[in-house]
Scaffold this active site. Sequence first.
Site, PDB file in Angstrom:
ATOM      1  N   GLY A  11       0.789  -1.225   0.000  1.00 48.37           N
ATOM      2  CA  GLY A  11       0.000   0.000   0.000  1.00 48.37           C
ATOM      3  C   GLY A  11       0.825   1.280   0.000  1.00 48.37           C
ATOM      4  CG  ASN A  12       4.855   1.357   1.700  1.00 48.66           C
ATOM      5  OD1 ASN A  12       4.616   0.355   1.032  1.00 48.66           O
ATOM      6  ND2 ASN A  12       6.035   1.584   2.229  1.00 48.66           N
ATOM      7  CE  LYS A 128      -8.327  -7.805   2.079  1.00 47.37           C
ATOM      8  NZ  LYS A 128      -7.039  -7.864   2.699  1.00 47.37           N
ATOM      9  CE  LYS A 213       1.268  -6.427  -1.836  1.00 47.50           C
ATOM     10  NZ  LYS A 213       0.977  -6.693  -0.427  1.00 47.50           N
ATOM     11  CE  LYS A 275       3.247  -7.319   3.642  1.00 48.77           C
ATOM     12  NZ  LYS A 275       2.243  -7.239   2.613  1.00 48.77           N
TER      13      LYS A 275
END
Length: 313
Positions: A11-12, A128, A213, A275
Amino acid sequence: MGKRIVIALGGNALGKNLPEQMIAVKKTAKTICDLIQAGHQVIIAHGNGPQVGMIQKAMAELTRVEPEKYIPCPLSVCVAMSQGYIGYDLQNALREEMLDRGISKGVATVLTQVEVDPADPAFAHPTKPIGAFMSKEEAERMVRERDYQVVEDAGRGWRRVVASPRPQAIVEIASIRDMVDAGLVVVACGGGGIPVYTTEGHHLKGAAAVIDKDFASCVLAQQLDADFLVILTAVEKVAVHFGKPDQKWLDRITPEEAEQYIAEGHFAPGSMLPKVEAAVEFARSKPGRTALITLLEKARDGMEGKTGTLIAQ
Ligand code: ADP
Ligand code: MG
Protein backbone atom coordinates in the site's frame (compact mmCIF):
# COMPACT_ATOMS: atom_id res chain seq x y z
CA MET A 1 24.26 -11.44 -13.72
CA GLY A 2 20.77 -10.04 -14.07
CA LYS A 3 18.05 -11.81 -12.14
CA ARG A 4 14.37 -12.17 -12.87
CA ILE A 5 12.51 -10.45 -10.04
CA VAL A 6 8.82 -10.32 -9.23
CA ILE A 7 8.16 -7.27 -7.06
CA ALA A 8 5.01 -7.13 -4.95
CA LEU A 9 4.24 -3.51 -4.08
CA GLY A 10 2.39 -2.81 -0.84
CA GLY A 11 0.00 0.00 0.00
CA ASN A 12 2.77 2.50 0.81
CA ALA A 13 4.09 2.27 -2.75
CA LEU A 14 0.82 3.69 -4.08
CA GLY A 15 -0.74 5.88 -1.39
CA LYS A 16 -4.38 6.06 -0.37
CA ASN A 17 -5.95 8.52 -2.82
CA LEU A 18 -5.37 10.18 -6.20
CA PRO A 19 -2.88 12.90 -5.19
CA GLU A 20 -1.02 10.53 -2.84
CA GLN A 21 -0.71 7.95 -5.60
CA MET A 22 0.60 10.48 -8.10
CA ILE A 23 3.42 11.36 -5.69
CA ALA A 24 4.05 7.85 -4.34
CA VAL A 25 4.54 6.24 -7.76
CA LYS A 26 7.45 8.60 -8.49
CA LYS A 27 9.46 7.22 -5.57
CA THR A 28 8.30 3.68 -6.40
CA ALA A 29 9.50 4.14 -10.00
CA LYS A 30 12.96 5.20 -8.74
CA THR A 31 13.27 2.05 -6.62
CA ILE A 32 12.21 -0.15 -9.53
CA CYS A 33 14.49 1.65 -11.99
CA ASP A 34 17.47 1.10 -9.69
CA LEU A 35 16.89 -2.64 -10.18
CA ILE A 36 16.39 -2.29 -13.94
CA GLN A 37 19.57 -0.23 -14.16
CA ALA A 38 21.45 -2.93 -12.27
CA GLY A 39 20.54 -5.30 -15.11
CA HIS A 40 17.61 -7.14 -13.57
CA GLN A 41 14.36 -8.11 -15.28
CA VAL A 42 11.43 -6.87 -13.23
CA ILE A 43 7.78 -7.80 -13.16
CA ILE A 44 5.57 -5.67 -10.93
CA ALA A 45 2.53 -6.80 -8.98
CA HIS A 46 0.73 -4.54 -6.52
CA GLY A 47 -2.03 -4.21 -3.94
CA ASN A 48 -5.22 -2.20 -4.55
CA GLY A 49 -7.04 -1.91 -1.20
CA PRO A 50 -7.72 1.85 -1.08
CA GLN A 51 -8.16 2.10 -4.87
CA VAL A 52 -10.69 -0.68 -5.23
CA GLY A 53 -12.45 0.68 -2.13
CA MET A 54 -12.73 4.10 -3.76
CA ILE A 55 -14.01 2.68 -7.05
CA GLN A 56 -16.49 0.37 -5.34
CA LYS A 57 -17.81 3.25 -3.25
CA ALA A 58 -18.20 5.51 -6.28
CA MET A 59 -20.00 2.82 -8.26
CA ALA A 60 -22.30 2.03 -5.33
CA GLU A 61 -23.15 5.73 -5.03
CA LEU A 62 -24.04 5.88 -8.71
CA THR A 63 -26.48 2.99 -8.29
CA ARG A 64 -27.95 4.64 -5.23
CA VAL A 65 -28.47 8.01 -6.91
CA GLU A 66 -29.64 6.77 -10.33
CA PRO A 67 -30.98 3.24 -9.82
CA GLU A 68 -32.96 3.37 -13.08
CA LYS A 69 -29.75 3.99 -15.03
CA TYR A 70 -27.01 1.96 -13.28
CA ILE A 71 -26.93 -1.59 -12.03
CA PRO A 72 -24.59 -2.58 -9.17
CA CYS A 73 -21.00 -2.95 -10.39
CA PRO A 74 -19.56 -6.43 -9.71
CA LEU A 75 -16.47 -6.50 -7.51
CA SER A 76 -14.51 -8.21 -10.32
CA VAL A 77 -15.19 -5.19 -12.56
CA CYS A 78 -14.06 -2.83 -9.76
CA VAL A 79 -10.79 -4.80 -9.47
CA ALA A 80 -10.32 -4.54 -13.26
CA MET A 81 -10.85 -0.77 -13.05
CA SER A 82 -8.31 -0.51 -10.22
CA GLN A 83 -5.72 -2.43 -12.26
CA GLY A 84 -6.23 -0.01 -15.12
CA TYR A 85 -5.96 3.09 -13.00
CA ILE A 86 -2.92 1.93 -11.02
CA GLY A 87 -1.25 0.56 -14.17
CA TYR A 88 -1.77 3.92 -15.84
CA ASP A 89 0.08 5.76 -13.05
CA LEU A 90 2.83 3.13 -12.73
CA GLN A 91 3.39 2.96 -16.49
CA ASN A 92 3.81 6.70 -16.73
CA ALA A 93 6.02 7.04 -13.66
CA LEU A 94 8.27 4.22 -14.89
CA ARG A 95 8.36 5.53 -18.44
CA GLU A 96 9.41 8.97 -17.22
CA GLU A 97 12.05 7.67 -14.80
CA MET A 98 13.54 5.32 -17.41
CA LEU A 99 13.69 8.06 -20.06
CA ASP A 100 15.36 10.37 -17.52
CA ARG A 101 18.03 7.70 -17.02
CA GLY A 102 18.42 7.02 -20.72
CA ILE A 103 16.88 3.54 -20.52
CA SER A 104 14.75 2.66 -23.53
CA LYS A 105 12.41 -0.11 -22.46
CA GLY A 106 8.72 -0.56 -22.99
CA VAL A 107 6.42 -0.79 -19.99
CA ALA A 108 2.96 -2.31 -20.16
CA THR A 109 0.15 -3.31 -17.83
CA VAL A 110 -1.65 -6.60 -18.32
CA LEU A 111 -5.22 -6.72 -17.00
CA THR A 112 -4.80 -10.01 -15.22
CA GLN A 113 -7.44 -12.56 -14.33
CA VAL A 114 -6.61 -15.12 -11.70
CA GLU A 115 -8.56 -18.34 -11.40
CA VAL A 116 -9.95 -19.31 -8.04
CA ASP A 117 -11.67 -22.52 -7.00
CA PRO A 118 -15.41 -21.99 -6.37
CA ALA A 119 -15.11 -24.83 -3.84
CA ASP A 120 -12.37 -22.94 -1.93
CA PRO A 121 -13.36 -23.05 1.76
CA ALA A 122 -12.76 -19.26 1.86
CA PHE A 123 -16.12 -18.76 0.10
CA ALA A 124 -17.91 -20.28 3.09
CA HIS A 125 -16.09 -17.93 5.49
CA PRO A 126 -15.69 -14.46 3.96
CA THR A 127 -13.15 -12.46 5.96
CA LYS A 128 -12.21 -9.41 3.91
CA PRO A 129 -14.22 -6.23 4.71
CA ILE A 130 -14.69 -3.98 1.68
CA GLY A 131 -16.50 -0.77 0.80
CA ALA A 132 -18.18 1.85 2.91
CA PHE A 133 -19.64 1.45 6.39
CA MET A 134 -23.42 0.96 6.43
CA SER A 135 -26.17 1.33 8.99
CA LYS A 136 -27.82 -1.84 10.28
CA GLU A 137 -30.91 -1.17 8.12
CA GLU A 138 -28.82 -0.58 5.00
CA ALA A 139 -26.78 -3.72 5.67
CA GLU A 140 -29.95 -5.78 6.07
CA ARG A 141 -31.30 -4.43 2.79
CA MET A 142 -28.07 -5.38 0.98
CA VAL A 143 -28.29 -8.88 2.40
CA ARG A 144 -31.89 -9.16 1.11
CA GLU A 145 -31.45 -7.47 -2.25
CA ARG A 146 -27.89 -8.30 -3.26
CA ASP A 147 -27.05 -11.39 -1.31
CA TYR A 148 -24.21 -9.58 0.48
CA GLN A 149 -22.55 -11.06 3.53
CA VAL A 150 -22.01 -8.42 6.19
CA VAL A 151 -20.31 -8.03 9.57
CA GLU A 152 -20.39 -5.51 12.37
CA ASP A 153 -17.00 -3.83 12.49
CA ALA A 154 -16.00 -2.99 16.06
CA GLY A 155 -18.84 -0.54 16.72
CA ARG A 156 -18.04 1.53 13.61
CA GLY A 157 -20.97 0.18 11.62
CA TRP A 158 -21.65 -2.64 9.20
CA ARG A 159 -19.52 -3.65 6.26
CA ARG A 160 -19.72 -6.09 3.42
CA VAL A 161 -17.28 -8.98 3.69
CA VAL A 162 -16.03 -11.04 0.77
CA ALA A 163 -14.01 -14.22 0.47
CA SER A 164 -10.25 -14.20 -0.02
CA PRO A 165 -9.66 -17.48 -1.91
CA ARG A 166 -6.23 -18.79 -2.92
CA PRO A 167 -5.05 -18.03 -6.45
CA GLN A 168 -4.92 -21.19 -8.58
CA ALA A 169 -3.71 -20.06 -12.03
CA ILE A 170 -3.02 -16.84 -13.92
CA VAL A 171 -5.15 -16.72 -17.06
CA GLU A 172 -2.87 -14.32 -18.99
CA ILE A 173 0.39 -15.99 -17.94
CA ALA A 174 1.51 -16.84 -21.50
CA SER A 175 1.10 -13.21 -22.61
CA ILE A 176 2.92 -11.95 -19.52
CA ARG A 177 5.79 -14.39 -20.12
CA ASP A 178 6.10 -13.37 -23.79
CA MET A 179 6.24 -9.72 -22.82
CA VAL A 180 8.86 -10.31 -20.13
CA ASP A 181 10.94 -12.47 -22.51
CA ALA A 182 10.72 -9.66 -25.07
CA GLY A 183 12.34 -7.30 -22.54
CA LEU A 184 9.29 -5.31 -21.46
CA VAL A 185 8.71 -4.13 -17.92
CA VAL A 186 5.35 -5.68 -17.07
CA VAL A 187 2.78 -4.71 -14.46
CA ALA A 188 0.52 -7.70 -13.76
CA CYS A 189 -1.70 -9.32 -11.14
CA GLY A 190 -2.75 -5.93 -9.73
CA GLY A 191 -4.76 -6.23 -6.55
CA GLY A 192 -4.07 -9.97 -6.58
CA GLY A 193 -5.79 -10.27 -9.95
CA ILE A 194 -9.41 -10.21 -11.10
CA PRO A 195 -10.86 -13.30 -9.43
CA VAL A 196 -12.58 -15.60 -11.94
CA TYR A 197 -13.71 -19.19 -12.26
CA THR A 198 -14.63 -21.33 -15.24
CA THR A 199 -18.29 -21.99 -15.87
CA GLU A 200 -19.39 -23.89 -18.99
CA GLY A 201 -17.05 -24.10 -21.98
CA HIS A 202 -14.31 -21.49 -21.95
CA HIS A 203 -16.35 -18.88 -20.16
CA LEU A 204 -14.75 -17.13 -17.18
CA LYS A 205 -17.07 -15.62 -14.62
CA GLY A 206 -16.00 -12.91 -12.17
CA ALA A 207 -16.15 -13.93 -8.50
CA ALA A 208 -17.27 -11.63 -5.68
CA ALA A 209 -13.94 -12.06 -3.93
CA VAL A 210 -10.52 -10.49 -3.54
CA ILE A 211 -7.25 -12.35 -3.88
CA ASP A 212 -4.33 -11.55 -1.61
CA LYS A 213 -1.67 -9.81 -3.71
CA ASP A 214 1.14 -11.56 -1.83
CA PHE A 215 -0.21 -15.01 -2.78
CA ALA A 216 -0.89 -13.96 -6.37
CA SER A 217 2.67 -12.57 -6.63
CA CYS A 218 3.99 -15.90 -5.39
CA VAL A 219 2.12 -17.77 -8.17
CA LEU A 220 3.30 -15.20 -10.71
CA ALA A 221 6.93 -15.56 -9.58
CA GLN A 222 6.77 -19.35 -9.79
CA GLN A 223 5.08 -19.39 -13.19
CA LEU A 224 7.66 -16.95 -14.61
CA ASP A 225 10.48 -19.00 -13.07
CA ALA A 226 11.73 -15.91 -11.24
CA ASP A 227 14.89 -15.96 -9.11
CA PHE A 228 13.51 -13.50 -6.57
CA LEU A 229 10.16 -12.65 -5.05
CA VAL A 230 10.61 -9.22 -3.50
CA ILE A 231 7.76 -8.12 -1.24
CA LEU A 232 8.06 -4.39 -0.58
CA THR A 233 6.11 -3.04 2.37
CA ALA A 234 6.16 -0.58 5.26
CA VAL A 235 8.71 -2.37 7.48
CA GLU A 236 12.42 -2.97 6.81
CA LYS A 237 12.41 -6.46 8.28
CA VAL A 238 10.07 -9.12 9.58
CA ALA A 239 10.09 -9.49 13.36
CA VAL A 240 9.24 -12.09 15.93
CA HIS A 241 7.44 -10.76 19.02
CA PHE A 242 6.50 -7.81 16.78
CA GLY A 243 5.78 -4.62 18.75
CA LYS A 244 6.69 -6.27 22.09
CA PRO A 245 9.66 -5.50 24.34
CA ASP A 246 11.43 -8.69 23.22
CA GLN A 247 10.93 -7.94 19.51
CA LYS A 248 13.68 -9.35 17.31
CA TRP A 249 14.24 -8.48 13.65
CA LEU A 250 14.97 -11.40 11.34
CA ASP A 251 17.82 -11.18 8.79
CA ARG A 252 17.84 -14.52 7.06
CA ILE A 253 15.62 -17.50 7.74
CA THR A 254 14.92 -20.85 6.13
CA PRO A 255 11.38 -21.86 5.12
CA GLU A 256 11.42 -24.31 8.05
CA GLU A 257 12.28 -21.57 10.56
CA ALA A 258 9.63 -19.34 9.04
CA GLU A 259 7.05 -22.10 9.44
CA GLN A 260 7.99 -22.51 13.07
CA TYR A 261 7.44 -18.76 13.61
CA ILE A 262 4.12 -18.94 11.73
CA ALA A 263 3.00 -21.77 14.02
CA GLU A 264 3.98 -19.66 17.05
CA GLY A 265 1.70 -16.87 15.77
CA HIS A 266 4.28 -14.12 15.22
CA PHE A 267 2.68 -12.71 12.07
CA ALA A 268 -0.58 -10.80 11.86
CA PRO A 269 -3.18 -12.43 9.58
CA GLY A 270 -4.05 -10.21 6.64
CA SER A 271 -0.80 -8.22 6.83
CA MET A 272 2.52 -9.96 7.57
CA LEU A 273 1.25 -13.55 7.61
CA PRO A 274 0.39 -13.80 3.88
CA LYS A 275 3.79 -12.28 3.03
CA VAL A 276 5.72 -14.84 5.07
CA GLU A 277 3.52 -17.67 3.75
CA ALA A 278 4.06 -16.52 0.16
CA ALA A 279 7.81 -16.20 0.79
CA VAL A 280 7.98 -19.72 2.23
CA GLU A 281 6.05 -21.22 -0.69
CA PHE A 282 8.28 -19.48 -3.24
CA ALA A 283 11.58 -20.32 -1.51
CA ARG A 284 10.51 -23.98 -1.30
CA SER A 285 9.26 -24.30 -4.87
CA LYS A 286 12.71 -24.76 -6.47
CA PRO A 287 16.33 -24.65 -5.29
CA GLY A 288 17.91 -21.22 -5.69
CA ARG A 289 14.69 -19.27 -5.33
CA THR A 290 14.88 -16.50 -2.76
CA ALA A 291 12.21 -14.32 -1.19
CA LEU A 292 12.87 -10.92 0.33
CA ILE A 293 10.61 -8.83 2.53
CA THR A 294 11.74 -5.25 3.10
CA LEU A 295 10.98 -1.56 2.83
CA LEU A 296 10.16 -0.11 -0.56
CA GLU A 297 13.32 2.02 -0.62
CA LYS A 298 15.58 -0.83 0.54
CA ALA A 299 14.89 -3.24 -2.35
CA ARG A 300 18.36 -3.01 -3.85
CA ASP A 301 20.21 -3.19 -0.51
CA GLY A 302 18.00 -6.12 0.45
CA MET A 303 18.86 -8.04 -2.70
CA GLU A 304 22.53 -7.54 -1.90
CA GLY A 305 21.93 -9.01 1.54
CA LYS A 306 22.53 -5.72 3.37
CA THR A 307 19.09 -5.46 4.97
CA GLY A 308 15.57 -6.88 4.91
CA THR A 309 14.50 -10.41 5.75
CA LEU A 310 15.63 -13.08 3.29
CA ILE A 311 13.77 -16.36 3.16
CA ALA A 312 15.80 -19.03 1.38
CA GLN A 313 16.75 -22.70 1.74
P1 ADP B 1 1.12 -4.05 2.54
O1 ADP B 1 0.22 -2.96 2.07
O2 ADP B 1 2.55 -3.82 2.17
O3 ADP B 1 0.63 -5.42 2.16
P2 ADP B 1 0.36 -4.63 5.28
O4 ADP B 1 -0.08 -3.54 6.19
O5 ADP B 1 -0.66 -5.56 4.73
O6 ADP B 1 1.17 -3.92 4.11
O7 ADP B 1 1.47 -5.51 6.00
C1 ADP B 1 2.67 -4.95 6.50
C2 ADP B 1 2.55 -4.63 7.98
O8 ADP B 1 2.53 -5.81 8.75
C3 ADP B 1 3.72 -3.88 8.56
O9 ADP B 1 3.66 -2.50 8.29
C4 ADP B 1 3.62 -4.19 10.06
O10 ADP B 1 2.95 -3.16 10.76
C5 ADP B 1 2.75 -5.43 10.11
N1 ADP B 1 3.29 -6.59 10.83
C6 ADP B 1 2.51 -7.50 11.46
N2 ADP B 1 3.24 -8.45 12.03
C7 ADP B 1 4.54 -8.18 11.75
C8 ADP B 1 5.79 -8.81 12.07
N3 ADP B 1 5.84 -9.93 12.78
N4 ADP B 1 6.94 -8.24 11.62
C9 ADP B 1 6.90 -7.10 10.90
N5 ADP B 1 5.75 -6.46 10.56
C10 ADP B 1 4.57 -6.98 10.98
MG1 MG C 1 -1.27 -6.27 2.78
